[in-house]
Scaffold this motif. Structure first.
Motif, PDB file in Angstrom:
ATOM      1  N   LEU A   1      58.671  -3.414  18.318  1.00 22.03           N
ATOM      2  CA  LEU A   1      58.616  -2.104  18.949  1.00 22.03           C
ATOM      3  C   LEU A   1      57.155  -1.748  19.163  1.00 22.03           C
ATOM      4  CD1 LEU A   1      61.189  -0.061  16.819  1.00 22.03           C
ATOM      5  CD2 LEU A   1      61.463  -0.728  19.222  1.00 22.03           C
ATOM      6  N   ARG A   2      56.928  -0.815  20.074  1.00 25.48           N
ATOM      7  CA  ARG A   2      55.576  -0.278  20.237  1.00 25.48           C
ATOM      8  C   ARG A   2      55.621   1.228  20.193  1.00 25.48           C
ATOM      9  NH1 ARG A   2      51.301  -1.055  25.245  1.00 25.48           N
ATOM     10  NH2 ARG A   2      52.704   0.473  26.228  1.00 25.48           N
ATOM     11  N   LEU A   3      54.758   1.794  19.377  1.00 29.23           N
ATOM     12  CA  LEU A   3      54.597   3.234  19.294  1.00 29.23           C
ATOM     13  C   LEU A   3      53.321   3.629  20.032  1.00 29.23           C
ATOM     14  CD1 LEU A   3      55.408   3.762  15.505  1.00 29.23           C
ATOM     15  CD2 LEU A   3      56.992   3.664  17.444  1.00 29.23           C
ATOM     16  N   SER A   4      53.404   4.760  20.716  1.00 32.66           N
ATOM     17  CA  SER A   4      52.244   5.274  21.449  1.00 32.66           C
ATOM     18  C   SER A   4      51.903   6.667  20.948  1.00 32.66           C
ATOM     19  CB  SER A   4      52.547   5.336  22.954  1.00 32.66           C
ATOM     20  OG  SER A   4      52.913   4.085  23.462  1.00 32.66           O
ATOM     21  N   CYS A   5      50.626   6.944  20.875  1.00 31.05           N
ATOM     22  CA  CYS A   5      50.149   8.256  20.434  1.00 31.05           C
ATOM     23  C   CYS A   5      49.129   8.743  21.464  1.00 31.05           C
ATOM     24  CB  CYS A   5      49.516   8.134  19.051  1.00 31.05           C
ATOM     25  SG  CYS A   5      48.857   9.665  18.370  1.00 31.05           S
ATOM     26  N   VAL A   6      49.529   9.728  22.246  1.00 28.50           N
ATOM     27  CA  VAL A   6      48.645  10.266  23.272  1.00 28.50           C
ATOM     28  C   VAL A   6      47.801  11.380  22.664  1.00 28.50           C
ATOM     29  CG1 VAL A   6      48.513  11.371  25.518  1.00 28.50           C
ATOM     30  CG2 VAL A   6      50.311   9.689  25.066  1.00 28.50           C
ATOM     31  N   VAL A   7      46.506  11.250  22.801  1.00 27.01           N
ATOM     32  CA  VAL A   7      45.559  12.183  22.199  1.00 27.01           C
ATOM     33  C   VAL A   7      45.024  13.131  23.269  1.00 27.01           C
ATOM     34  CG1 VAL A   7      43.418  12.394  20.892  1.00 27.01           C
ATOM     35  CG2 VAL A   7      44.903  10.405  20.543  1.00 27.01           C
ATOM     36  N   SER A   8      45.113  14.419  23.009  1.00 25.30           N
ATOM     37  CA  SER A   8      44.536  15.402  23.919  1.00 25.30           C
ATOM     38  C   SER A   8      43.715  16.402  23.111  1.00 25.30           C
ATOM     39  CB  SER A   8      45.617  16.116  24.722  1.00 25.30           C
ATOM     40  OG  SER A   8      46.510  16.795  23.854  1.00 25.30           O
ATOM     41  N   GLY A   9      42.783  17.056  23.796  1.00 19.78           N
ATOM     42  CA  GLY A   9      41.992  18.090  23.148  1.00 19.78           C
ATOM     43  C   GLY A   9      40.743  17.601  22.449  1.00 19.78           C
ATOM     44  N   TYR A  10      40.550  16.277  22.417  1.00 27.38           N
ATOM     45  CA  TYR A  10      39.349  15.749  21.752  1.00 27.38           C
ATOM     46  C   TYR A  10      38.189  15.766  22.723  1.00 27.38           C
ATOM     47  CZ  TYR A  10      35.989  12.468  19.864  1.00 27.38           C
ATOM     48  OH  TYR A  10      34.826  11.879  19.419  1.00 27.38           O
ATOM     49  N   THR A  11      37.044  16.233  22.260  1.00 26.00           N
ATOM     50  CA  THR A  11      35.876  16.256  23.121  1.00 26.00           C
ATOM     51  C   THR A  11      34.753  15.396  22.569  1.00 26.00           C
ATOM     52  OG1 THR A  11      35.145  18.302  22.031  1.00 26.00           O
ATOM     53  CG2 THR A  11      36.392  18.528  24.089  1.00 26.00           C
TER      54      THR A  11
ATOM     55  N   LEU B   1      48.438  15.589  19.221  1.00 25.32           N
ATOM     56  CA  LEU B   1      48.986  14.238  19.290  1.00 25.32           C
ATOM     57  C   LEU B   1      50.436  14.297  19.743  1.00 25.32           C
ATOM     58  CD1 LEU B   1      47.654  12.970  15.834  1.00 25.32           C
ATOM     59  CD2 LEU B   1      46.549  12.749  18.075  1.00 25.32           C
ATOM     60  N   GLU B   2      50.782  13.495  20.715  1.00 22.44           N
ATOM     61  CA  GLU B   2      52.170  13.381  21.157  1.00 22.44           C
ATOM     62  C   GLU B   2      52.576  11.916  21.064  1.00 22.44           C
ATOM     63  OE1 GLU B   2      53.015  14.945  25.009  1.00 22.44           O
ATOM     64  OE2 GLU B   2      55.182  14.966  24.662  1.00 22.44           O
TER      65      GLU B   2
END
Length: 130
Positions: free
Chosen positions: A18-28, A4-5
């Motif tokens: 405000l807006r927070l973003s959470c970029v998800v990687s590695g999920y299959t 998570l970034e």
């Protein structure tokens, strides 16, 4: 392994957004529960970490904490592999470190699922001034 970034956060006056973003990687596959939690400042004794919102990405179901219901909105953009937290009507009591957390595999996204997370973002500070 899900990674998570997080992006967003900062300082705002009371009533702001405000807006927070959470970029998800590695999920299959296997189900993904994503949520937002916050840790209050150390100078706020008696306040503990708090779960704010959850989202089961397979079907969009989830929960909100009473303290943020109607002010914060969790959403997802599957194409961008990103989960957002929109923060409106901010008050000084919202000042905290905010994190996104994820559990996978998952079959639901209850509060128990959120606290059973196995991935956590680096966190960002949200500061609300009066």
């Amino acid at each position: 392994q899900v990674h998570l970034e997080q992006f967003g956060g900062g300082s705002v006056q009371a009533g702001g957004s405000l807006r927070l973003s959470c970029v998800v990687s590695g999920y299959t596959s296997g189900g993904l529960c994503v949520g937002w939690i916050r840790h209050p400042p150390a100078a706020a004794p008696g306040k503990e970490r708090e779960g704010l919102a959850t989202l089961f990405t397979d079907n969009g179901s989830g929960y909100y904490a009473d303290s943020v219901k109607g002010r914060f909105t969790i959403s997802q953009d599957n194409a961008k592999k990103t989960v957002y937290l929109q923060l409106n009507g901010l008050v000084p009591e919202d000042t905290a470190m905010y994190y996104c957390a994820a559990k996978s595999p998952a079959w639901s996204c209850s509060w128990n699922d959120l606290w059973d997370y196995n991935s956590l973002s680096q966190g960002t500070q949200v500061t609300v001034s009066s």
